[in-house]
Design a protein around this motif. Structure first.
Motif, PDB file in Angstrom:
ATOM      1  N   THR A 246      -1.552  -1.294  -4.237  1.00 58.62           N
ATOM      2  CA  THR A 246      -2.667  -0.403  -3.968  1.00 58.62           C
ATOM      3  C   THR A 246      -2.114   0.997  -3.739  1.00 58.62           C
TER       4      THR A 246
ATOM      5  N   GLU B 253       0.871  -1.179   0.000  1.00 60.67           N
ATOM      6  CA  GLU B 253       0.000   0.000   0.000  1.00 60.67           C
ATOM      7  C   GLU B 253       0.901   1.219   0.000  1.00 60.67           C
TER       8      GLU B 253
ATOM      9  N   LYS C 275      -2.830   4.948  -2.750  1.00 61.87           N
ATOM     10  CA  LYS C 275      -3.781   5.743  -1.979  1.00 61.87           C
ATOM     11  C   LYS C 275      -3.302   7.183  -1.939  1.00 61.87           C
TER      12      LYS C 275
END
Length: 353
Positions: free
Chosen positions: A345, A272, A347
């Motif tokens: 991912t 992430e 973000k």
């Protein structure tokens, strides 16, 4: 009866051996400046010689990598500026060797031209040699091929091959990466050497720009910005490799974040990344706006300001960041590893819309 016809020569076919010899003379000093003590012989042999006899590594493994500069060369040709692409050539191979934990040892280049210009070739090789010296590796040899009728008169291609060395027990593979590790990003200098087919489509076809067009947001012309050479990462990274447990390293090249990071992740581990944790270079925002490129596509194509990622234990982060800071190197904590089948991912910023 004797014929008055003059016999053809290699020069008549477009290959000038004398020009090739002159190019070698012009580049000799630059090449010799890169030599390490392990280099044997001199420039001009049929092969480069490099001794491993003095290596202190118990289980030596050679790591090799090869790459080219790609379509970024078209910009160098258009601008008649050839002193930076040599660094691109070295960086693309040497940075890939580095991520396995290897110290770069030597490099060889290959230049193919339509018409050999000794000064142009020497300028390219000086850039290669400077990058090798900066990376601590020897420019052990190379090849310049004059290919009349195959390349246009002013065209050329540039590629290279690098070799490094690492102890077998210290090869960085990524296999020990687990959930809870931390990603440290080292900044890029710009677009580096990937994504230039899209760059050229945006800049020349969509925006119809000239390379000498000044762009206020960049503080320079678009050509100067795009020709900024790929960053060399051995200097900031080798001390870390020697003194810390670096679990994984990722050179962000073609494929950006989405394609490169999974190459070092074990099964069941994802990352992430918070894209707001480092300053975005203006060129990427401009390319996205000018080309109306989706944010996912930007991170799949470009390095977006992060050229190298280190994956390390959380307990080592402070010491590694302090080490980099003491040596004047910028670095950013950009994310973490997680238990997940989703490999990457992103973000923050536009990804939270």
């Amino acid at each position: 009866m004797l014929s008055n016809k003059k016999g053809l020569t290699y020069a008549d076919a477009g290959v000038d051996i004398d020009a090739g010899n002159k190019a070698v003379e012009l580049m000799k000093d630059s090449v010799k400046a890169t030599y390490r003590p392990e280099v044997l012989g001199d420039l001009g042999g049929f092969g480069g010689l490099f001794s491993l006899m003095n290596s202190n590594i118990k289980k030596p493994i050679l790591v090799s990598g090869t790459d080219g500069v790609g379509t970024k060369l078209r910009l160098a040709i258009m601008m008649n500026k050839h002193d930076t692409v040599g660094q691109d050539c070295v960086a693309m191979s040497i940075n890939d060797v580095l991520v396995q934990g290897a110290e770069p040892l030597f490099f060889l280049d290959y230049i193919a031209v339509g018409k050999l210009d000794p000064v142009q070739v020497a300028t390219i090789v000086k850039g290669v040699a400077h990058a090798c010296e900066e990376s601590g590796c020897a420019l052990l040899g190379g090849e310049t091929a004059e290919m009349a009728g195959f390349y246009a008169k002013d065209d050329y291609d540039l590629a290279g091959f690098g070799v490094g060395i690492v102890d077998r027990d210290k090869v960085i593979t990524g296999e020990t990466i687990g959930a809870g590790d931390v990603l440290i990003g080292l900044p890029s200098t710009g677009v580096h050497s990937n994504g230039f087919s899209l760059v050229r489509k945006i800049v020349f076809e969509r925006q119809k720009m000239q390379l000498d067009q000044y762009v206020d947001e960049l503080g320079m012309t678009i050509g100067e910005c795009l020709l900024t050479p790929t960053r060399l990462y051995p200097r900031p990274c080798l001390p870390l490799i020697r003194n810390f447990d670096i679990k994984g390293m990722v050179h962000i090249t073609g494929g950006g974040f989405y394609e490169n990071i999974p190459r070092v992740l074990p099964k069941g581990i994802g990352v992430e990344i918070d894209v707001t944790t480092w300053p975005q270079l203006p060129i990427f925002g401009l390319l996205q706006k000018w080309g109306d490129v989706a944010k996912e596509e930007m991170y799949r194509t470009f390095n977006m300001g992060i050229g190298m990622i280190l994956i390390v234990k959380a307990d080592d982060v402070d010491a590694i960041m302090a080490n980099l800071s003491e040596r004047g190197e910028k670095a950013y904590i950009i994310g973490k590893t997680v238990q997940s089948d989703v490999r990457v991912t992103l973000k923050g910023g536009a990804f939270d819309d």
